[in-house]
Design an enzyme around this catalytic site. Structure first.
Site, PDB file in Angstrom:
ATOM      1  N   ASP A 179      30.401 -12.152  49.772  1.00 39.96           N
ATOM      2  CA  ASP A 179      28.961 -11.939  49.296  1.00 39.96           C
ATOM      3  C   ASP A 179      27.932 -13.327  49.533  1.00 39.96           C
ATOM      4  O   ASP A 179      28.772 -14.359  49.163  1.00 39.96           O
ATOM      5  CB  ASP A 179      28.803 -11.499  47.751  1.00 39.96           C
ATOM      6  CG  ASP A 179      29.406 -10.207  47.704  1.00 39.96           C
ATOM      7  OD1 ASP A 179      29.263  -9.456  48.722  1.00 39.96           O
ATOM      8  OD2 ASP A 179      29.514  -9.922  46.424  1.00 39.96           O
ATOM      9  N   ASP A 228      26.027 -14.830  47.422  1.00 46.42           N
ATOM     10  CA  ASP A 228      25.740 -15.188  46.338  1.00 46.42           C
ATOM     11  C   ASP A 228      26.392 -16.323  45.859  1.00 46.42           C
ATOM     12  O   ASP A 228      27.561 -16.691  46.476  1.00 46.42           O
ATOM     13  CB  ASP A 228      25.371 -14.247  45.530  1.00 46.42           C
ATOM     14  CG  ASP A 228      26.643 -13.135  45.164  1.00 46.42           C
ATOM     15  OD1 ASP A 228      27.789 -13.887  45.475  1.00 46.42           O
ATOM     16  OD2 ASP A 228      26.876 -12.474  44.277  1.00 46.42           O
TER      17      ASP A 228
END
Ligand code: 0RA
Length: 649
Positions: free
Chosen positions: A511, A513
């Site tokens: 991801d 993030d």
């Protein structure tokens, strides 16, 4: 020599010079490695190396580098200045010869100890050939001389332009944009190399100034390096975020059989071995005879001491070479007159005589140290015993992995969705964070050549785990099995066998993030510590999923950063008052299979970042810092590198 003769000879050697420089321009990669970021920076190192030689000869104390506003580079030193007198044979200034003739570098100073020199040892003429403009200025014998060149060709004879009370050499060059893929210099890359050079050559002042940027005080961004203690300080620097088990760094700086040997070492509480070796200031990533000598000296001396100390009485199994190096951080630097470099990347020292020189130096130093410091000696021996005990357990765990894989037949993990292609050069594997993203990737991929291995949640932090724990870890076992990579032992060394590697692209996909980047870092740490050759051979990549989807009716576009997003929005609006919907992708899971294919899997559109180790010592430090206990340095690093999302390491 008659005037006519001289002219003849002048033009003859001139033609040779032009042919030489033309050869460099035709095949630049043969001379400087490549024409990308690495080669571009190599030009700087090549020029700096000449000044380092002058410093090692004892005539230069300061070397200053500048990245100028136009991305040209200036290197200045306060050495004797390159000689400018007439070169008898060539019929022109010695300076011009140095600047234009391949390999002319050391010709004038035979007696001196020319040990520095870039990886390819090509000399400054090579830099000249690959620069659209170069200017050299020499301060010598009270006078200032200059000469300028375009792609290596002198624009006029060396000329006197003034008087001076100093000595030194100044070189400014602009890399030829028609040769290099990239022409923008990275301050951090040069910083890392100059810091390394300062540690490797104690007593020299080095600096780099970035004239493209100013700091908060309105000064150009600048870093200065100077090391009094040399490798001793290098090792402390490398181990800044680790806990030492010794009071100080063990250090030797001497000479054996005409080979200058400098070694510094320390033991820490970690389980990894961190040995960096250099020959003539070149990082020998493939090791070689000097490294073998170090290992031999270390193992023999410690074994002998441990035996005689009686501490080994209770130990029921063999202690291997590896055990003596667990938690060891060391740097070895030797200077060799005529180094023979071997191996795939020509970074493996072949000179046989060096093994004994280093091994004896290390034995002498260590024997003395152990006798003088019984308290420290005991700590080292106990650490070795601990390592040997753990390795025994690990060997058992490993045996089980291998036996299992034989039983499973093909030996592939159940979670792997393999590709049908069998040629590793055409096959890719995506290591995907999480089962659900793994599922999407499985649907979205081209099954012909793309394999998917989902990894569950948190990956083991190998920086802090003992070896046997690493080999017992389910996800790690799956990775070894899927990749087709095995570990054996040969001559006392843990040896990785990557001959059966099943994919030449190993792509980490997480991801976009903070959690995702943490998992990517954990995975890269694992690759760096346990599968380094895969990185060295350029097989490891990072996928870059998009951060935004912009929608205007049927017009859908992906963006990878904020700048791109803003530009794209303006473009889509085309000056009109229309609504563009912005969707922020927080994770891979928010994309469906076809979106994932379009943006991150499809070779035609995806961007893969290749993971490289440009500076092994720097990478080592960064990984130990990112994965270690101490929070402040980690936070500082992540903040400083936030834009690059921790993955350039
Ligand atoms: C050979 C002889 C001498 C100086 C140098 C080379 C020299 C080369 C470079 C390259 C960059 N900086 C440099 N500084 C010096 C001088 C011999 C003498 O003066 O007797």
């Amino acid at each position: 020599m008659s005037e006519e003769n001289r002219n003849q000879e002048y033009s003859a050697s001139n033609i040779q010079v032009l042919e030489g420089l033309e050869a460099v321009r035709k095949r630049p990669a043969m001379y400087i490695g490549d024409i990308g970021m690495k080669g571009l920076h190599h030009l700087v190192y090549e020029v700096v190396d000449n000044s380092i030689d002058e410093a090692l000869a004892g005539h230069c104390s300061h070397i200053d580098c500048f990245i100028n506003e136009n991305n040209s580079i200036t290197v200045t030193d306060n050495g004797r200045g390159i000689p400018t007198d007439m070169h008898e044979k060539e019929g022109r200034s010695a300076l011009e010869v140095v600047m234009t003739v391949l390999h002319a570098g050391g010709k004038f100073d035979k007696g001196s100890y020319k040990v520095s020199g870039g990886l390819h040892g090509v000399g400054v003429s090579c830099v000249n050939a690959l620069s659209s403009d170069l200017r050299v200025e020499v301060h010598r014998e009270g006078k200032v001389f200059e000469q300028e060149y375009k792609i290596g060709a002198p624009q006029y004879d060396v000329r006197e332009i003034g008087t001076t009370d100093k000595t030194g050499t100044f070189v400014t060059f602009l890399p030829d944009a028609s040769i290099f893929e990239e022409t923008v210099y990275h301050f951090d890359i040069i910083v890392a190399r100059l810091r390394e050079l300062a540690f490797l050559n104690k007593g020299i002042n080095l600096s780099i100034t970035d004239k493209r940027r100013k700091d908060d005080d309105g000064e150009f961004v600048k870093e200065e390096f100077y090391s009094e203690g040399g490798l001793k300080e290098f090792v402390s620097f490398l181990d800044e975020t680790r806990d030492s088990i010794l009071q100080d760094v063990i250090y030797i700086d001497g000479e054996k059989d005409g080979v200058p040997v400098e070694v510094a070492m320390v033991y820490n509480t970690s389980y990894t071995e961190n040995v960096h070796s250099y020959v003539n200031n070149i990082n020998t990533i493939e090791g070689g005879t000097h490294l073998s000598g170090f290992r031999r000296g270390l193992t023999r001396t410690l074994k002998k001491y441990a035996d005689e100390s009686g501490l080994l009485k209770k130990v029921k199994f063999e202690i291997s070479g590896d055990d003596f190096r667990e938690g060891l951080t060391a740097v070895i630097s030797v200077k060799v007159m005529e180094p023979q470099f071997e191996g795939q990347t020509k970074t493996k020292l072949g000179n046989k005589e060096v093994t004994t020189a280093v091994s004896q130096s290390v034995s002498d130093m260590l024997t003395f140290y152990l006798e003088e410091n019984p308290e420290q000696a005991k700590r080292i021996v106990l650490k070795v015993i601990l390592a040997a005990t753990a390795r025994n357990a690990a060997a058992k765990a490993r045996e089980m992995v291998q036996r299992k894989s034989v039983l499973v037949g093909s030996g592939l993990p159940g979670k792997l969705s393999d590709c049908s292609e069998k040629d590793p050069a055409k096959s890719e594997i995506y290591l995907v964070e999480g089962d659900s993203a793994g599922g999407t990737a499985k649907q979205g991929r081209d099954r012909h050549f793309q394999a998917i291995l989902p990894l569950r949640g948190k990956i083991l932090n190998v920086e802090k785990a003992m070896q046997h724990k690493v080999f017992e870890n389910e996800e790690i076992k799956n990775m070894f099995k899927a990749l087709g990579v095995s570990i054996g032992t040969l001559d006392d060394e843990r040896e990785l066998n990557i001959e059966k590697l099943r994919y030449h692209k190993v792509i980490v996909m997480t991801d976009a993030d903070i959690d995702g980047s943490h998992i990517a870092t954990l995975l890269l740490t694992f690759f760096f510590r346990y599968l380094k050759p895969l990185i060295e051979q350029g097989y490891v990549y990072i996928a870059t999923p998009p951060l935004y989807l912009l929608k205007k009716g049927k017009d859908h576009r992906y963006c990878w950063d904020e700048d791109q997003r803003e530009g794209m929005i303006q473009e889509m609006k085309g000056g009109k008052d229309v609504n563009v919907i912005i969707q922020r992708y927080k994770g891979l899971g928010e994309m469906n299979a076809s979106q994932l294919w379009d943006t991150t899997l499809n070779p035609e559109y995806r961007t893969l970042k290749q993971v490289t180790i440009d500076n092994a010592a720097e990478a080592d430090r960064v990984f130990s810092m990112l994965m270690g206990d101490e929070v402040p340095p980690r936070r500082a690093f992540i903040e400083a590198n936030a834009k690059y999302a921790n993955i350039d390491a």
